[in-house]
Design a protein around this motif. Sequence first.
Motif, PDB file in Angstrom:
ATOM      1  N   ALA A   1     -16.213-147.045  75.337  1.00 35.39           N
ATOM      2  CA  ALA A   1     -15.266-146.793  76.418  1.00 35.39           C
ATOM      3  C   ALA A   1     -15.868-147.044  77.793  1.00 35.39           C
ATOM      4  CB  ALA A   1     -14.754-145.349  76.337  1.00 35.39           C
ATOM      5  N   GLU A   2     -17.206-147.139  77.867  1.00 35.19           N
ATOM      6  CA  GLU A   2     -17.864-147.450  79.138  1.00 35.19           C
ATOM      7  C   GLU A   2     -17.872-148.953  79.413  1.00 35.19           C
ATOM      8  OE1 GLU A   2     -21.770-145.767  79.222  1.00 35.19           O
ATOM      9  OE2 GLU A   2     -21.116-143.886  78.287  1.00 35.19           O
ATOM     10  N   VAL A   3     -17.546-149.743  78.400  1.00 33.10           N
ATOM     11  CA  VAL A   3     -17.626-151.202  78.510  1.00 33.10           C
ATOM     12  C   VAL A   3     -16.245-151.855  78.496  1.00 33.10           C
ATOM     13  CG1 VAL A   3     -18.539-153.299  77.417  1.00 33.10           C
ATOM     14  CG2 VAL A   3     -19.885-151.184  77.371  1.00 33.10           C
ATOM     15  N   ILE A   4     -15.360-151.339  77.661  1.00 27.60           N
ATOM     16  CA  ILE A   4     -14.055-151.971  77.462  1.00 27.60           C
ATOM     17  C   ILE A   4     -12.961-151.195  78.184  1.00 27.60           C
ATOM     18  CG2 ILE A   4     -12.336-152.605  75.710  1.00 27.60           C
ATOM     19  CD1 ILE A   4     -14.626-153.051  73.765  1.00 27.60           C
TER      20      ILE A   4
ATOM     21  N   PRO B   1      -9.299-149.685  78.982  1.00 29.52           N
ATOM     22  CA  PRO B   1      -8.215-149.181  78.128  1.00 29.52           C
ATOM     23  C   PRO B   1      -7.090-150.207  77.993  1.00 29.52           C
ATOM     24  CG  PRO B   1      -8.890-147.512  79.716  1.00 29.52           C
ATOM     25  CD  PRO B   1      -9.574-148.787  80.122  1.00 29.52           C
ATOM     26  N   GLY B   2      -6.504-150.250  76.810  1.00 28.22           N
ATOM     27  CA  GLY B   2      -5.335-151.095  76.569  1.00 28.22           C
ATOM     28  C   GLY B   2      -5.583-152.579  76.584  1.00 28.22           C
TER      29      GLY B   2
ATOM     30  N   LEU C   1     -16.582-142.963  68.773  1.00 31.36           N
ATOM     31  CA  LEU C   1     -15.761-144.164  68.620  1.00 31.36           C
ATOM     32  C   LEU C   1     -14.312-143.787  68.321  1.00 31.36           C
ATOM     33  CD1 LEU C   1     -15.624-147.286  68.392  1.00 31.36           C
ATOM     34  CD2 LEU C   1     -16.041-147.013  65.949  1.00 31.36           C
ATOM     35  N   LEU C   2     -14.121-142.829  67.423  1.00 31.52           N
ATOM     36  CA  LEU C   2     -12.773-142.415  67.062  1.00 31.52           C
ATOM     37  C   LEU C   2     -12.024-141.823  68.253  1.00 31.52           C
ATOM     38  CD1 LEU C   2     -13.520-140.797  63.585  1.00 31.52           C
ATOM     39  CD2 LEU C   2     -12.154-142.855  63.991  1.00 31.52           C
ATOM     40  N   LYS C   3     -12.748-141.131  69.098  1.00 34.08           N
ATOM     41  CA  LYS C   3     -12.137-140.514  70.276  1.00 34.08           C
ATOM     42  C   LYS C   3     -11.602-141.575  71.233  1.00 34.08           C
ATOM     43  CE  LYS C   3     -13.209-137.200  73.984  1.00 34.08           C
ATOM     44  NZ  LYS C   3     -14.264-136.336  74.574  1.00 34.08           N
ATOM     45  N   SER C   4     -12.287-142.724  71.305  1.00 35.53           N
ATOM     46  CA  SER C   4     -11.927-143.769  72.275  1.00 35.53           C
ATOM     47  C   SER C   4     -11.007-144.845  71.712  1.00 35.53           C
ATOM     48  CB  SER C   4     -13.205-144.450  72.786  1.00 35.53           C
ATOM     49  OG  SER C   4     -14.103-143.523  73.342  1.00 35.53           O
ATOM     50  N   ALA C   5     -11.038-145.033  70.396  1.00 33.90           N
ATOM     51  CA  ALA C   5     -10.421-146.219  69.790  1.00 33.90           C
ATOM     52  C   ALA C   5      -8.972-146.427  70.183  1.00 33.90           C
ATOM     53  CB  ALA C   5     -10.548-146.138  68.274  1.00 33.90           C
ATOM     54  N   GLY C   6      -8.150-145.415  70.040  1.00 33.38           N
ATOM     55  CA  GLY C   6      -6.728-145.575  70.309  1.00 33.38           C
ATOM     56  C   GLY C   6      -6.421-146.012  71.723  1.00 33.38           C
ATOM     57  N   SER C   7      -7.138-145.469  72.695  1.00 35.25           N
ATOM     58  CA  SER C   7      -6.861-145.772  74.100  1.00 35.25           C
ATOM     59  C   SER C   7      -7.261-147.199  74.467  1.00 35.25           C
ATOM     60  CB  SER C   7      -7.598-144.785  75.013  1.00 35.25           C
ATOM     61  OG  SER C   7      -9.006-144.956  74.903  1.00 35.25           O
ATOM     62  N   LEU C   8      -8.168-147.795  73.702  1.00 38.43           N
ATOM     63  CA  LEU C   8      -8.641-149.145  74.019  1.00 38.43           C
ATOM     64  C   LEU C   8      -7.697-150.227  73.510  1.00 38.43           C
ATOM     65  CD1 LEU C   8     -12.432-148.695  73.167  1.00 38.43           C
ATOM     66  CD2 LEU C   8     -11.308-148.467  75.391  1.00 38.43           C
TER      67      LEU C   8
ATOM     68  N   LYS D   1      -4.224-152.367  72.722  1.00 39.90           N
ATOM     69  CA  LYS D   1      -2.908-152.698  73.246  1.00 39.90           C
ATOM     70  C   LYS D   1      -1.857-152.137  72.290  1.00 39.90           C
ATOM     71  CE  LYS D   1      -4.457-157.260  74.906  1.00 39.90           C
ATOM     72  NZ  LYS D   1      -4.271-158.727  74.720  1.00 39.90           N
ATOM     73  N   PRO D   2      -0.606-151.995  72.710  1.00 44.04           N
ATOM     74  CA  PRO D   2       0.437-151.660  71.753  1.00 44.04           C
ATOM     75  C   PRO D   2       0.450-152.672  70.605  1.00 44.04           C
ATOM     76  CG  PRO D   2       1.251-151.445  73.977  1.00 44.04           C
ATOM     77  CD  PRO D   2      -0.101-152.079  74.092  1.00 44.04           C
ATOM     78  N   GLU D   3       0.526-152.191  69.393  1.00 41.74           N
ATOM     79  CA  GLU D   3       0.458-152.988  68.165  1.00 41.74           C
ATOM     80  C   GLU D   3      -0.956-153.473  67.861  1.00 41.74           C
ATOM     81  OE1 GLU D   3       3.448-155.996  67.620  1.00 41.74           O
ATOM     82  OE2 GLU D   3       4.988-154.799  68.617  1.00 41.74           O
ATOM     83  N   GLY D   4      -1.929-153.056  68.656  1.00 41.28           N
ATOM     84  CA  GLY D   4      -3.318-153.369  68.329  1.00 41.28           C
ATOM     85  C   GLY D   4      -3.758-152.607  67.088  1.00 41.28           C
ATOM     86  N   ARG D   5      -4.711-153.168  66.372  1.00 41.26           N
ATOM     87  CA  ARG D   5      -5.144-152.584  65.099  1.00 41.26           C
ATOM     88  C   ARG D   5      -6.595-152.098  65.163  1.00 41.26           C
ATOM     89  NH1 ARG D   5      -2.285-154.978  60.629  1.00 41.26           N
ATOM     90  NH2 ARG D   5      -0.085-155.125  61.208  1.00 41.26           N
TER      91      ARG D   5
END
Length: 311
Positions: A92-95, A97-98, A225-232, A234-238
């Motif tokens: 989350a420090e590199v990428i 959100p969305g 990683l799990l804490k950050s994954a969803g926020s990174l 896009k909608p419909e991203g996997r």
Amino acid sequence: MAEPQHVPVLLEESLTYLNVRRGGVVCDATLGFAGHSSAIAKRLGPEGKLIAFDRDEQAMARAKARLAALAEEIGSEMPVVEFVPRPFSEIAEVIEPGTLDGLLADFGVSSMQLDEAHRGFSFRSDGPLDMRMDPRSELTAEQVVNQADEEELANLIYEYGEERRSRRIARAIVRARPVTTTAELARIVAGCAPPIKGEKIHPATRTFQALRIRVNDELGEIQSLLKSAGSLLKPEGRVVLISFHSLEDRLVKDKFKEAAKDGSLEVLTKKPVVASEQESLRNPRSRSAKLRAAEKTTGRDKKNVHAKYVK
């Protein structure tokens, strides 16, 4: 010297669930020897971008060479590749959100790490008790083995190794200190905890697993990683995550269930996807792999999300 053999686990299943599209942005959080990343890169095309994390500098160097060779092979079809030599807990420090269309992580220790005796991950060949995925880290397995008190060592082996004979093993290790090599530790464990009837694994397997998890804070890394994954995404991203033991899989399963409940992710795998019989025969390491996948929701009807995936 020839590069060690590397076979990416559940490759086709990973690509299918990631739904990699030309021009997309995909992050491989566990680059390794770039097995999954090479296949992803071929699908992204020149308009796409691959972001690759790995905290193991030796693995990163080899992966760069492999992807450079791929770039020569496919030429103008190669996507932009950004290498990030950091642990995936810092994603989350590199990428932003969305911004991701796909996020992949394979939590297993790589075959390269296991095969290199000086890394100390395996008892198959003798080496120093190291086990650091990032050689720059301070804590080694030798320090844990020789400095933890008996109760702490027993609890660690029980919790992270799911080893029922942890107290017996911890007692034997403490009596034998100092312990400095993988072969020495394996002999100590096998001497006090012989093989369980019906099990095919070496008696020291769970103890080595526990030490590796502790040295590399593997469960803490996964939780971050799990804490950050969803926020990174896009909608419909996997997001596609591959685990190799129950502690990892439980973390993924629980987080996906929580995210599905609050509506932020839609789980695409009701049960974990496992290797086919053919893959298990080709690559024994794949037998313990479990893949779970989820998609970031857009507020659409849940049935429509599930209808997009056909196994």
